[in-house]
Design a protein around this motif. Sequence first.
Motif, PDB file in Angstrom:
ATOM      1  N   ARG A 120     -11.930 -11.575   7.719  1.00 23.62           N
ATOM      2  CA  ARG A 120     -11.095 -11.426   6.434  1.00 23.62           C
ATOM      3  C   ARG A 120      -9.470 -11.288   6.233  1.00 23.62           C
ATOM      4  NH1 ARG A 120     -11.086  -4.969   4.457  1.00 23.62           N
ATOM      5  NH2 ARG A 120      -9.453  -4.685   5.663  1.00 23.62           N
ATOM      6  N   LEU A 151       1.042  -1.377   0.463  1.00 26.22           N
ATOM      7  CA  LEU A 151       0.143  -0.399   0.237  1.00 26.22           C
ATOM      8  C   LEU A 151       0.553   0.720  -0.346  1.00 26.22           C
ATOM      9  CD1 LEU A 151      -2.541  -1.027   2.544  1.00 26.22           C
ATOM     10  CD2 LEU A 151      -2.625  -0.904  -0.396  1.00 26.22           C
ATOM     11  N   ASN A 169     -11.208   0.167   7.016  1.00 20.28           N
ATOM     12  CA  ASN A 169     -11.402   0.091   5.263  1.00 20.28           C
ATOM     13  C   ASN A 169     -11.649  -1.241   4.262  1.00 20.28           C
ATOM     14  OD1 ASN A 169      -9.614  -2.924   6.263  1.00 20.28           O
ATOM     15  ND2 ASN A 169      -8.419  -1.932   4.007  1.00 20.28           N
ATOM     16  N   PHE A 170     -13.274  -1.402   4.945  1.00 20.26           N
ATOM     17  CA  PHE A 170     -13.858  -2.555   4.153  1.00 20.26           C
ATOM     18  C   PHE A 170     -15.360  -1.208   3.694  1.00 20.26           C
ATOM     19  CE2 PHE A 170     -14.924  -3.006   8.949  1.00 20.26           C
ATOM     20  CZ  PHE A 170     -15.835  -2.916   9.068  1.00 20.26           C
ATOM     21  N   ASN A 171     -16.275  -1.732   2.732  1.00 21.25           N
ATOM     22  CA  ASN A 171     -17.448  -1.610   2.031  1.00 21.25           C
ATOM     23  C   ASN A 171     -18.570  -1.254   3.893  1.00 21.25           C
ATOM     24  OD1 ASN A 171     -19.690  -1.035   0.788  1.00 21.25           O
ATOM     25  ND2 ASN A 171     -19.497  -1.467  -0.930  1.00 21.25           N
ATOM     26  N   ASN A 172     -18.856  -0.285   3.330  1.00 24.93           N
ATOM     27  CA  ASN A 172     -19.627  -0.015   5.072  1.00 24.93           C
ATOM     28  C   ASN A 172     -20.911  -0.867   4.305  1.00 24.93           C
ATOM     29  OD1 ASN A 172     -18.656   1.184   6.970  1.00 24.93           O
ATOM     30  ND2 ASN A 172     -18.260   2.753   5.963  1.00 24.93           N
ATOM     31  N   GLU A 217      -6.735   1.717   9.997  1.00 19.39           N
ATOM     32  CA  GLU A 217      -8.580   1.899  10.012  1.00 19.39           C
ATOM     33  C   GLU A 217      -9.138   0.507   9.213  1.00 19.39           C
ATOM     34  OE1 GLU A 217      -7.808   6.064   9.027  1.00 19.39           O
ATOM     35  OE2 GLU A 217      -5.806   6.366   9.870  1.00 19.39           O
TER      36      GLU A 217
END
Lengths: 257, 306
Positions: free
Chosen positions: B149, B54, B88-91, B86
Amino acid sequence: MNLTEQWIAFSTILSREIKRFMRIWMQTLLPPVITITLYFIIFGSLIGARIGEMGGFSYMEFVVPGLIMMAVITNSYSNVVSSFYGAKFQRFVEELLVSPTPNYIVLWGVVMGGVCRGLLVGLIVTIVATFFADLRVESPLLTITIVLMTSVLFSLAGFINAVFANSFDDISIVPTFVLTPLIYLGGVFYSTELLPEFWAGVSQLNPMLYIVNAFRHGVLGVSDINIELALIIVAGFTVVAYSYAMHLLNSGKRLRQ
Amino acid sequence: MTVALSIKQLSKTYNNGFQALKGIDFEVKEGDFFALLGPNGAGKSTTIGIICSLVNKTGGQVEVFGYDIDSDFPMAKKQLGVVPQEFNFNNFEKPLDILIHQAGYYGIPRKLAEERSEFYLKKLGLWDKRDTPSRNLSGGMKRRLMIARALIHEPKLLILDEPTAGVDIEMRRSMWAFLQEINAQGTTIILTTHYLEEAESLCKNIAIINHGVIAENTSMRTLLQKLHQMVFVIDVKTSLEHAPVLSGFDCVLVDKQTIEVVVQQSQSLNELFALLSEQQIEVASLRNKTNRLEELFVDLVAKPSA
Protein backbone atom coordinates in the motif's frame (compact mmCIF):
# COMPACT_ATOMS: atom_id res chain seq x y z
CA MET A 1 -2.93 17.79 -6.91
CA ASN A 2 -4.37 18.96 -10.20
CA LEU A 3 -8.11 18.91 -10.85
CA THR A 4 -8.07 15.48 -12.53
CA GLU A 5 -6.22 13.97 -9.58
CA GLN A 6 -8.63 15.63 -7.17
CA TRP A 7 -11.58 14.20 -9.11
CA ILE A 8 -10.02 10.71 -8.95
CA ALA A 9 -9.52 11.10 -5.19
CA PHE A 10 -13.11 12.32 -4.72
CA SER A 11 -14.63 9.51 -6.80
CA THR A 12 -12.48 6.96 -4.95
CA ILE A 13 -13.76 8.14 -1.55
CA LEU A 14 -17.33 8.28 -2.82
CA SER A 15 -17.24 4.83 -4.43
CA ARG A 16 -15.69 3.39 -1.26
CA GLU A 17 -18.53 4.91 0.78
CA ILE A 18 -21.21 3.60 -1.59
CA LYS A 19 -19.61 0.14 -1.68
CA ARG A 20 -19.60 0.13 2.12
CA PHE A 21 -23.31 0.76 2.60
CA MET A 22 -24.25 -1.48 -0.33
CA ARG A 23 -22.12 -4.33 1.06
CA ILE A 24 -24.00 -4.18 4.37
CA TRP A 25 -27.43 -3.38 2.91
CA MET A 26 -29.10 -5.57 5.52
CA GLN A 27 -27.93 -3.04 8.12
CA THR A 28 -28.11 0.15 6.10
CA LEU A 29 -30.95 -0.01 3.58
CA LEU A 30 -33.44 -2.59 4.78
CA PRO A 31 -34.12 -1.50 8.41
CA PRO A 32 -35.15 2.10 7.62
CA VAL A 33 -37.42 0.88 4.82
CA ILE A 34 -39.12 -1.63 7.15
CA THR A 35 -39.47 0.98 9.92
CA ILE A 36 -40.98 3.62 7.65
CA THR A 37 -43.28 1.04 6.04
CA LEU A 38 -44.57 0.19 9.53
CA TYR A 39 -45.22 3.90 10.10
CA PHE A 40 -47.21 3.96 6.84
CA ILE A 41 -49.24 0.94 7.88
CA ILE A 42 -49.85 1.86 11.53
CA PHE A 43 -50.01 5.66 11.60
CA GLY A 44 -51.05 6.30 8.04
CA SER A 45 -53.36 3.46 7.17
CA LEU A 46 -54.77 2.06 10.44
CA ILE A 47 -54.81 5.05 12.82
CA GLY A 48 -54.77 7.70 10.10
CA ALA A 49 -58.05 6.46 8.67
CA ARG A 50 -59.74 7.40 11.95
CA ILE A 51 -58.00 10.79 12.21
CA GLY A 52 -59.43 12.14 9.00
CA GLU A 53 -58.01 15.15 7.13
CA MET A 54 -55.05 17.27 8.17
CA GLY A 55 -54.08 20.46 6.36
CA GLY A 56 -56.63 19.63 3.68
CA PHE A 57 -55.14 16.20 2.92
CA SER A 58 -55.78 12.67 4.10
CA TYR A 59 -53.63 11.86 7.13
CA MET A 60 -51.64 9.35 5.06
CA GLU A 61 -50.82 12.00 2.42
CA PHE A 62 -49.91 14.42 5.21
CA VAL A 63 -47.40 12.14 6.97
CA VAL A 64 -45.71 10.71 3.87
CA PRO A 65 -43.43 13.73 3.14
CA GLY A 66 -42.34 13.93 6.78
CA LEU A 67 -41.57 10.23 6.91
CA ILE A 68 -39.56 10.39 3.68
CA MET A 69 -37.59 13.32 5.08
CA MET A 70 -37.07 11.47 8.35
CA ALA A 71 -35.53 8.57 6.41
CA VAL A 72 -33.27 10.95 4.47
CA ILE A 73 -32.09 12.77 7.61
CA THR A 74 -31.37 9.72 9.75
CA ASN A 75 -29.67 7.79 6.97
CA SER A 76 -27.47 10.65 5.79
CA TYR A 77 -26.39 11.27 9.35
CA SER A 78 -25.84 7.67 10.40
CA ASN A 79 -23.94 6.77 7.23
CA VAL A 80 -21.28 9.42 7.76
CA VAL A 81 -21.05 9.10 11.52
CA SER A 82 -20.62 5.32 11.45
CA SER A 83 -18.36 5.23 8.39
CA PHE A 84 -16.00 7.99 9.51
CA TYR A 85 -15.92 6.90 13.13
CA GLY A 86 -15.22 3.34 11.93
CA ALA A 87 -12.30 4.71 9.89
CA LYS A 88 -11.04 6.52 12.98
CA PHE A 89 -11.54 3.48 15.21
CA GLN A 90 -9.69 1.13 12.86
CA ARG A 91 -7.23 3.92 12.06
CA PHE A 92 -7.60 3.58 8.28
CA VAL A 93 -8.56 7.25 8.23
CA GLU A 94 -4.75 7.60 8.23
CA GLU A 95 -4.77 6.33 4.63
CA LEU A 96 -6.47 9.61 3.72
CA LEU A 97 -4.57 11.81 6.15
CA VAL A 98 -1.14 10.81 4.81
CA SER A 99 -2.25 11.24 1.19
CA PRO A 100 -2.09 14.52 -0.76
CA THR A 101 -5.90 14.59 -1.06
CA PRO A 102 -7.02 18.10 -0.02
CA ASN A 103 -9.20 18.25 3.08
CA TYR A 104 -12.20 19.64 1.23
CA ILE A 105 -12.13 16.65 -1.12
CA VAL A 106 -12.01 14.30 1.87
CA LEU A 107 -15.00 16.08 3.39
CA TRP A 108 -17.06 16.19 0.19
CA GLY A 109 -16.27 12.55 -0.59
CA VAL A 110 -17.48 11.39 2.81
CA VAL A 111 -20.47 13.76 2.83
CA MET A 112 -21.60 12.73 -0.64
CA GLY A 113 -21.48 9.11 0.55
CA GLY A 114 -24.01 10.09 3.22
CA VAL A 115 -26.07 11.99 0.67
CA CYS A 116 -26.18 8.96 -1.63
CA ARG A 117 -27.42 6.69 1.15
CA GLY A 118 -29.93 9.28 2.34
CA LEU A 119 -31.30 9.76 -1.18
CA LEU A 120 -31.35 6.02 -1.94
CA VAL A 121 -33.30 5.22 1.22
CA GLY A 122 -35.53 8.23 0.57
CA LEU A 123 -36.21 6.94 -2.95
CA ILE A 124 -37.04 3.42 -1.74
CA VAL A 125 -39.33 4.82 0.94
CA THR A 126 -41.02 7.03 -1.67
CA ILE A 127 -41.63 4.01 -3.89
CA VAL A 128 -43.10 2.13 -0.91
CA ALA A 129 -45.24 5.20 -0.12
CA THR A 130 -46.88 5.02 -3.55
CA PHE A 131 -48.54 1.78 -2.40
CA PHE A 132 -50.24 3.69 0.42
CA ALA A 133 -50.92 7.17 -0.96
CA ASP A 134 -51.51 8.92 -4.24
CA LEU A 135 -48.24 10.87 -4.35
CA ARG A 136 -47.83 13.92 -6.53
CA VAL A 137 -45.08 16.49 -6.39
CA GLU A 138 -46.35 20.06 -6.53
CA SER A 139 -42.92 21.70 -6.80
CA PRO A 140 -40.17 19.34 -8.01
CA LEU A 141 -37.46 22.01 -7.84
CA LEU A 142 -38.21 22.89 -4.21
CA THR A 143 -38.53 19.21 -3.31
CA ILE A 144 -35.16 18.29 -4.82
CA THR A 145 -33.47 21.41 -3.43
CA ILE A 146 -34.63 20.88 0.13
CA VAL A 147 -33.90 17.14 0.13
CA LEU A 148 -30.37 17.72 -1.19
CA MET A 149 -29.63 20.56 1.23
CA THR A 150 -30.98 18.56 4.16
CA SER A 151 -29.00 15.51 3.20
CA VAL A 152 -25.78 17.53 2.94
CA LEU A 153 -26.49 19.28 6.26
CA PHE A 154 -27.03 16.07 8.20
CA SER A 155 -24.10 14.33 6.54
CA LEU A 156 -21.93 17.22 7.73
CA ALA A 157 -23.44 16.93 11.20
CA GLY A 158 -22.63 13.20 11.17
CA PHE A 159 -19.05 13.99 10.22
CA ILE A 160 -18.66 16.43 13.12
CA ASN A 161 -20.13 13.86 15.50
CA ALA A 162 -17.70 11.22 14.20
CA VAL A 163 -14.69 13.49 14.72
CA PHE A 164 -15.63 14.10 18.35
CA ALA A 165 -16.76 10.54 19.12
CA ASN A 166 -14.50 8.48 21.35
CA SER A 167 -16.61 5.34 21.36
CA PHE A 168 -19.44 3.68 19.49
CA ASP A 169 -21.76 4.93 22.27
CA ASP A 170 -20.89 8.50 21.28
CA ILE A 171 -22.14 8.01 17.74
CA SER A 172 -25.59 6.94 18.88
CA ILE A 173 -26.14 9.70 21.46
CA VAL A 174 -27.02 12.47 19.00
CA PRO A 175 -29.36 10.37 16.79
CA THR A 176 -31.16 8.97 19.84
CA PHE A 177 -31.38 11.98 22.13
CA VAL A 178 -31.33 14.90 19.70
CA LEU A 179 -32.31 13.97 16.15
CA THR A 180 -35.21 11.62 16.83
CA PRO A 181 -37.02 13.89 19.34
CA LEU A 182 -36.54 16.95 17.11
CA ILE A 183 -37.86 15.08 14.07
CA TYR A 184 -40.87 13.70 15.95
CA LEU A 185 -41.63 17.16 17.33
CA GLY A 186 -40.92 18.82 13.98
CA GLY A 187 -44.36 18.31 12.54
CA VAL A 188 -43.91 14.95 10.86
CA PHE A 189 -47.14 13.57 12.33
CA TYR A 190 -49.12 16.75 12.98
CA SER A 191 -49.64 20.31 11.86
CA THR A 192 -48.49 22.99 14.32
CA GLU A 193 -51.94 24.53 13.88
CA LEU A 194 -53.15 21.80 16.25
CA LEU A 195 -50.81 22.95 19.03
CA PRO A 196 -51.67 25.52 21.71
CA GLU A 197 -50.21 28.92 20.90
CA PHE A 198 -47.32 28.59 23.34
CA TRP A 199 -46.15 25.20 22.02
CA ALA A 200 -46.64 26.31 18.44
CA GLY A 201 -44.25 29.16 19.26
CA VAL A 202 -41.75 26.80 20.86
CA SER A 203 -41.93 24.59 17.76
CA GLN A 204 -40.67 27.55 15.69
CA LEU A 205 -37.30 27.04 17.43
CA ASN A 206 -37.05 23.50 16.09
CA PRO A 207 -35.06 23.48 12.81
CA MET A 208 -36.68 20.20 11.81
CA LEU A 209 -40.03 21.98 11.56
CA TYR A 210 -38.66 24.11 8.71
CA ILE A 211 -37.10 21.15 6.92
CA VAL A 212 -40.16 18.90 7.16
CA ASN A 213 -42.53 21.67 6.19
CA ALA A 214 -40.40 22.87 3.29
CA PHE A 215 -40.34 19.33 1.92
CA ARG A 216 -44.08 18.94 2.54
CA HIS A 217 -44.66 22.19 0.68
CA GLY A 218 -42.62 20.84 -2.24
CA VAL A 219 -44.72 17.64 -2.34
CA LEU A 220 -48.21 18.78 -1.25
CA GLY A 221 -48.03 22.53 -1.75
CA VAL A 222 -48.99 23.26 1.88
CA SER A 223 -46.83 24.31 4.79
CA ASP A 224 -47.01 25.66 8.35
CA ILE A 225 -44.04 27.96 7.81
CA ASN A 226 -42.50 30.48 5.41
CA ILE A 227 -40.59 28.54 2.70
CA GLU A 228 -37.99 31.25 2.03
CA LEU A 229 -37.21 31.37 5.74
CA ALA A 230 -36.91 27.57 5.77
CA LEU A 231 -34.42 27.59 2.88
CA ILE A 232 -32.37 30.36 4.52
CA ILE A 233 -32.26 28.46 7.82
CA VAL A 234 -31.18 25.19 6.19
CA ALA A 235 -28.58 26.99 4.06
CA GLY A 236 -27.31 28.88 7.12
CA PHE A 237 -26.92 25.71 9.18
CA THR A 238 -25.20 24.02 6.23
CA VAL A 239 -22.65 26.82 5.85
CA VAL A 240 -21.91 26.78 9.59
CA ALA A 241 -21.59 22.98 9.68
CA TYR A 242 -19.34 22.93 6.58
CA SER A 243 -17.09 25.68 7.96
CA TYR A 244 -16.75 23.88 11.28
CA ALA A 245 -16.09 20.50 9.65
CA MET A 246 -13.35 22.08 7.51
CA HIS A 247 -11.89 23.72 10.61
CA LEU A 248 -11.73 20.30 12.30
CA LEU A 249 -9.99 18.75 9.30
CA ASN A 250 -7.56 21.63 8.80
CA SER A 251 -6.58 21.82 12.44
CA GLY A 252 -6.42 18.05 12.76
CA LYS A 253 -8.38 18.29 15.99
CA ARG A 254 -9.11 14.76 17.26
CA LEU A 255 -7.69 13.35 14.02
CA ARG A 256 -4.01 14.18 14.38
CA GLN A 257 -2.08 14.09 17.64
CA MET B 1 23.59 14.70 -3.59
CA THR B 2 19.87 15.48 -3.23
CA VAL B 3 18.53 15.54 0.28
CA ALA B 4 15.55 13.21 0.60
CA LEU B 5 14.58 14.30 4.09
CA SER B 6 15.65 17.38 5.98
CA ILE B 7 14.64 17.87 9.60
CA LYS B 8 15.54 21.09 11.37
CA GLN B 9 14.90 21.93 15.01
CA LEU B 10 11.90 19.62 15.10
CA SER B 11 10.08 19.70 18.40
CA LYS B 12 6.90 18.21 19.75
CA THR B 13 5.20 18.71 23.08
CA TYR B 14 1.99 16.74 23.58
CA ASN B 15 -1.09 18.21 25.25
CA ASN B 16 -0.23 16.42 28.49
CA GLY B 17 3.05 18.37 28.60
CA PHE B 18 5.29 15.48 27.54
CA GLN B 19 8.15 16.77 25.39
CA ALA B 20 8.68 13.98 22.87
CA LEU B 21 11.12 15.87 20.63
CA LYS B 22 13.47 18.59 21.83
CA GLY B 23 14.59 20.25 18.61
CA ILE B 24 16.19 17.47 16.57
CA ASP B 25 18.13 17.89 13.32
CA PHE B 26 19.12 15.30 10.78
CA GLU B 27 19.24 14.71 7.05
CA VAL B 28 18.77 11.65 4.88
CA LYS B 29 20.38 11.66 1.46
CA GLU B 30 18.65 10.34 -1.67
CA GLY B 31 19.25 6.63 -2.16
CA ASP B 32 20.17 6.04 1.47
CA PHE B 33 19.02 3.12 3.60
CA PHE B 34 18.79 4.95 6.89
CA ALA B 35 18.18 3.55 10.36
CA LEU B 36 16.30 5.64 12.91
CA LEU B 37 16.79 3.81 16.17
CA GLY B 38 15.95 4.41 19.77
CA PRO B 39 14.36 2.76 22.77
CA ASN B 40 10.59 2.75 23.29
CA GLY B 41 9.28 6.27 23.86
CA ALA B 42 12.44 7.90 22.49
CA GLY B 43 10.57 9.90 19.84
CA LYS B 44 10.94 7.75 16.69
CA SER B 45 7.26 7.28 15.98
CA THR B 46 6.54 10.93 16.82
CA THR B 47 9.17 11.96 14.26
CA ILE B 48 7.63 9.67 11.64
CA GLY B 49 4.13 10.85 12.56
CA ILE B 50 5.16 14.46 11.97
CA ILE B 51 6.82 13.67 8.64
CA CYS B 52 3.67 11.98 7.34
CA SER B 53 1.23 14.53 8.85
CA LEU B 54 -0.35 12.31 11.48
CA VAL B 55 1.17 14.33 14.30
CA ASN B 56 1.15 18.14 14.47
CA LYS B 57 4.61 19.47 15.26
CA THR B 58 5.20 22.10 17.89
CA GLY B 59 8.13 23.68 16.08
CA GLY B 60 10.78 23.19 13.44
CA GLN B 61 10.83 22.41 9.75
CA VAL B 62 10.52 19.23 7.70
CA GLU B 63 11.24 18.99 3.98
CA VAL B 64 10.77 15.92 1.80
CA PHE B 65 12.84 16.20 -1.38
CA GLY B 66 12.85 19.96 -0.89
CA TYR B 67 9.07 20.25 -0.39
CA ASP B 68 8.03 21.72 2.93
CA ILE B 69 5.39 19.57 4.66
CA ASP B 70 3.49 22.71 5.71
CA SER B 71 3.65 25.05 2.74
CA ASP B 72 3.82 22.43 -0.04
CA PHE B 73 2.14 19.45 1.56
CA PRO B 74 0.62 17.82 -1.56
CA MET B 75 4.02 17.56 -3.25
CA ALA B 76 5.75 16.52 -0.02
CA LYS B 77 3.18 13.76 0.53
CA LYS B 78 3.50 12.48 -3.03
CA GLN B 79 7.19 11.78 -2.41
CA LEU B 80 6.45 9.84 0.72
CA GLY B 81 5.23 6.32 1.51
CA VAL B 82 4.69 5.20 5.09
CA VAL B 83 4.40 1.76 6.66
CA PRO B 84 3.20 2.42 10.20
CA GLN B 85 3.90 0.30 13.24
CA GLU B 86 0.28 -0.74 13.78
CA PHE B 87 -2.13 -2.14 11.23
CA ASN B 88 -4.25 0.71 9.90
CA PHE B 89 -6.29 -0.65 7.03
CA ASN B 90 -9.97 -1.48 6.79
CA ASN B 91 -10.28 -5.05 8.06
CA PHE B 92 -13.41 -5.56 5.99
CA GLU B 93 -11.82 -4.61 2.68
CA LYS B 94 -9.88 -6.89 0.39
CA PRO B 95 -6.18 -6.28 -0.31
CA LEU B 96 -6.83 -5.42 -3.95
CA ASP B 97 -9.46 -2.83 -2.98
CA ILE B 98 -7.20 -1.37 -0.28
CA LEU B 99 -4.44 -0.78 -2.82
CA ILE B 100 -6.74 0.62 -5.51
CA HIS B 101 -8.35 2.99 -3.01
CA GLN B 102 -4.97 4.16 -1.76
CA ALA B 103 -3.87 4.82 -5.34
CA GLY B 104 -7.04 6.85 -5.84
CA TYR B 105 -6.17 9.07 -2.89
CA TYR B 106 -2.99 9.97 -4.78
CA GLY B 107 -4.93 10.76 -7.94
CA ILE B 108 -3.73 7.67 -9.83
CA PRO B 109 -6.14 6.60 -12.60
CA ARG B 110 -8.00 3.34 -12.04
CA LYS B 111 -6.31 1.35 -14.83
CA LEU B 112 -2.81 2.24 -13.67
CA ALA B 113 -3.86 1.58 -10.07
CA GLU B 114 -5.01 -1.93 -11.04
CA GLU B 115 -1.75 -2.64 -12.87
CA ARG B 116 0.38 -1.46 -9.97
CA SER B 117 -1.76 -3.30 -7.44
CA GLU B 118 -1.26 -6.55 -9.33
CA PHE B 119 2.48 -5.90 -9.58
CA TYR B 120 3.01 -5.17 -5.88
CA LEU B 121 0.64 -7.86 -4.63
CA LYS B 122 2.51 -10.41 -6.77
CA LYS B 123 5.88 -9.00 -5.72
CA LEU B 124 4.97 -9.36 -2.05
CA GLY B 125 3.33 -12.76 -2.42
CA LEU B 126 -0.24 -11.57 -1.80
CA TRP B 127 -1.82 -11.94 -5.23
CA ASP B 128 -3.55 -15.19 -4.26
CA LYS B 129 -5.07 -13.34 -1.30
CA ARG B 130 -6.25 -10.31 -3.27
CA ASP B 131 -9.93 -11.08 -2.71
CA THR B 132 -9.62 -12.34 0.87
CA PRO B 133 -10.96 -9.93 3.53
CA SER B 134 -7.83 -8.43 5.03
CA ARG B 135 -8.86 -9.38 8.57
CA ASN B 136 -8.29 -13.02 7.56
CA LEU B 137 -4.64 -12.45 6.57
CA SER B 138 -1.79 -13.61 8.80
CA GLY B 139 0.34 -11.05 10.65
CA GLY B 140 3.14 -11.31 8.10
CA MET B 141 0.71 -10.88 5.21
CA LYS B 142 -0.78 -7.80 6.84
CA ARG B 143 2.71 -6.27 7.15
CA ARG B 144 3.39 -7.00 3.48
CA LEU B 145 0.01 -5.53 2.54
CA MET B 146 0.98 -2.28 4.28
CA ILE B 147 4.28 -2.23 2.38
CA ALA B 148 2.45 -2.77 -0.92
CA ARG B 149 0.00 0.00 0.00
CA ALA B 150 2.85 2.40 0.84
CA LEU B 151 4.46 1.71 -2.54
CA ILE B 152 1.36 1.99 -4.72
CA HIS B 153 2.10 5.62 -5.64
CA GLU B 154 5.80 4.76 -6.10
CA PRO B 155 7.21 7.19 -3.54
CA LYS B 156 10.82 8.31 -3.61
CA LEU B 157 11.07 8.04 0.16
CA LEU B 158 9.72 5.02 2.03
CA ILE B 159 9.48 5.12 5.83
CA LEU B 160 9.03 1.82 7.64
CA ASP B 161 8.18 1.88 11.34
CA GLU B 162 9.14 -1.56 12.68
CA PRO B 163 8.02 -3.43 9.56
CA THR B 164 9.25 -6.82 10.74
CA ALA B 165 7.78 -6.77 14.25
CA GLY B 166 6.18 -10.14 14.91
CA VAL B 167 7.26 -11.57 11.56
CA ASP B 168 8.95 -14.97 11.41
CA ILE B 169 12.59 -15.14 10.34
CA GLU B 170 11.92 -16.57 6.88
CA MET B 171 9.43 -13.83 6.10
CA ARG B 172 11.75 -11.23 7.64
CA ARG B 173 14.58 -12.26 5.34
CA SER B 174 12.37 -12.11 2.26
CA MET B 175 11.23 -8.63 3.32
CA TRP B 176 14.86 -7.57 3.77
CA ALA B 177 15.65 -8.81 0.27
CA PHE B 178 12.68 -6.90 -1.14
CA LEU B 179 13.65 -3.68 0.66
CA GLN B 180 17.24 -4.00 -0.53
CA GLU B 181 15.95 -4.49 -4.08
CA ILE B 182 13.81 -1.34 -4.09
CA ASN B 183 16.60 0.60 -2.39
CA ALA B 184 18.97 -0.51 -5.15
CA GLN B 185 16.42 0.75 -7.68
CA GLY B 186 16.61 4.22 -6.11
CA THR B 187 14.00 4.36 -3.34
CA THR B 188 15.35 6.05 -0.24
CA ILE B 189 14.41 4.07 2.85
CA ILE B 190 14.16 5.06 6.50
CA LEU B 191 13.77 2.13 8.85
CA THR B 192 12.99 1.97 12.53
CA THR B 193 13.39 -1.38 14.17
CA HIS B 194 14.15 -3.04 17.47
CA TYR B 195 16.03 -5.81 15.62
CA LEU B 196 19.47 -4.24 15.59
CA GLU B 197 21.00 -6.93 13.40
CA GLU B 198 18.39 -5.87 10.84
CA ALA B 199 19.57 -2.25 11.00
CA GLU B 200 23.23 -3.29 10.93
CA SER B 201 22.87 -5.50 7.90
CA LEU B 202 20.57 -3.23 5.87
CA CYS B 203 21.40 0.38 6.69
CA LYS B 204 24.20 2.61 5.51
CA ASN B 205 23.58 5.54 7.86
CA ILE B 206 22.03 5.80 11.25
CA ALA B 207 20.53 8.20 13.77
CA ILE B 208 19.91 7.13 17.33
CA ILE B 209 17.29 9.12 19.14
CA ASN B 210 16.92 9.04 22.90
CA HIS B 211 14.80 11.15 25.25
CA GLY B 212 13.77 13.33 22.30
CA VAL B 213 17.31 14.27 21.22
CA ILE B 214 19.67 12.81 18.62
CA ALA B 215 22.27 10.81 20.53
CA GLU B 216 24.22 9.77 17.43
CA ASN B 217 23.99 10.50 13.71
CA THR B 218 26.64 9.03 11.50
CA SER B 219 27.40 6.24 9.03
CA MET B 220 26.97 2.67 10.20
CA ARG B 221 30.65 1.99 9.50
CA THR B 222 31.81 4.96 11.57
CA LEU B 223 29.53 4.02 14.41
CA LEU B 224 30.69 0.43 14.49
CA GLN B 225 34.29 1.61 14.56
CA LYS B 226 33.52 3.21 17.88
CA LEU B 227 33.17 -0.22 19.35
CA HIS B 228 36.29 -0.55 21.54
CA GLN B 229 36.07 -4.27 21.98
CA MET B 230 34.10 -7.24 20.76
CA VAL B 231 33.43 -10.56 22.41
CA PHE B 232 33.69 -13.58 20.12
CA VAL B 233 32.30 -17.02 20.85
CA ILE B 234 34.60 -19.66 19.34
CA ASP B 235 33.63 -23.30 18.91
CA VAL B 236 36.72 -25.48 18.81
CA LYS B 237 37.21 -29.03 17.53
CA THR B 238 39.71 -29.81 20.29
CA SER B 239 38.28 -30.73 23.67
CA LEU B 240 39.55 -28.29 26.32
CA GLU B 241 39.88 -28.82 30.06
CA HIS B 242 40.59 -25.18 30.86
CA ALA B 243 40.67 -21.83 29.09
CA PRO B 244 43.78 -21.52 26.90
CA VAL B 245 46.27 -18.78 27.82
CA LEU B 246 46.27 -16.40 24.86
CA SER B 247 48.76 -13.59 25.35
CA GLY B 248 46.99 -10.20 25.29
CA PHE B 249 43.48 -11.67 25.03
CA ASP B 250 40.96 -12.30 27.83
CA CYS B 251 39.65 -15.82 27.38
CA VAL B 252 36.92 -17.72 29.26
CA LEU B 253 36.04 -21.42 28.93
CA VAL B 254 32.27 -21.79 28.39
CA ASP B 255 32.33 -25.57 27.96
CA LYS B 256 34.84 -28.12 26.72
CA GLN B 257 34.43 -27.06 23.10
CA THR B 258 33.50 -23.39 23.46
CA ILE B 259 35.52 -20.37 24.54
CA GLU B 260 34.73 -16.66 24.71
CA VAL B 261 37.52 -14.24 23.74
CA VAL B 262 37.55 -10.45 24.14
CA VAL B 263 39.21 -8.73 21.16
CA GLN B 264 40.18 -5.07 21.61
CA GLN B 265 39.85 -2.61 18.71
CA SER B 266 43.69 -2.47 18.51
CA GLN B 267 43.94 -6.25 18.13
CA SER B 268 43.20 -8.39 15.10
CA LEU B 269 41.60 -11.76 14.63
CA ASN B 270 44.75 -12.90 12.80
CA GLU B 271 46.72 -12.55 16.04
CA LEU B 272 44.09 -14.57 17.87
CA PHE B 273 44.07 -17.34 15.26
CA ALA B 274 47.88 -17.47 15.31
CA LEU B 275 47.88 -17.98 19.09
CA LEU B 276 45.19 -20.67 18.84
CA SER B 277 47.16 -22.45 16.10
CA GLU B 278 50.30 -22.38 18.24
CA GLN B 279 48.38 -24.34 20.87
CA GLN B 280 46.99 -26.77 18.26
CA ILE B 281 43.47 -25.55 18.93
CA GLU B 282 41.43 -25.98 15.76
CA VAL B 283 38.59 -23.48 15.28
CA ALA B 284 35.27 -24.90 14.06
CA SER B 285 33.26 -21.67 14.00
CA LEU B 286 33.30 -18.11 15.21
CA ARG B 287 30.53 -15.61 15.99
CA ASN B 288 29.92 -12.36 17.85
CA LYS B 289 28.56 -12.93 21.34
CA THR B 290 26.16 -10.02 20.86
CA ASN B 291 25.27 -7.92 17.85
CA ARG B 292 27.87 -5.17 17.45
CA LEU B 293 25.33 -2.44 16.98
CA GLU B 294 23.44 -3.67 20.02
CA GLU B 295 26.49 -3.13 22.22
CA LEU B 296 26.86 0.46 20.99
CA PHE B 297 23.12 1.09 21.18
CA VAL B 298 22.90 -0.04 24.78
CA ASP B 299 25.87 2.15 25.62
CA LEU B 300 24.41 5.21 23.88
CA VAL B 301 20.91 4.99 25.25
CA ALA B 302 22.17 4.26 28.76
CA LYS B 303 23.64 7.77 28.91
CA PRO B 304 21.58 10.14 31.08
CA SER B 305 19.30 12.46 29.15
CA ALA B 306 20.44 16.00 28.45
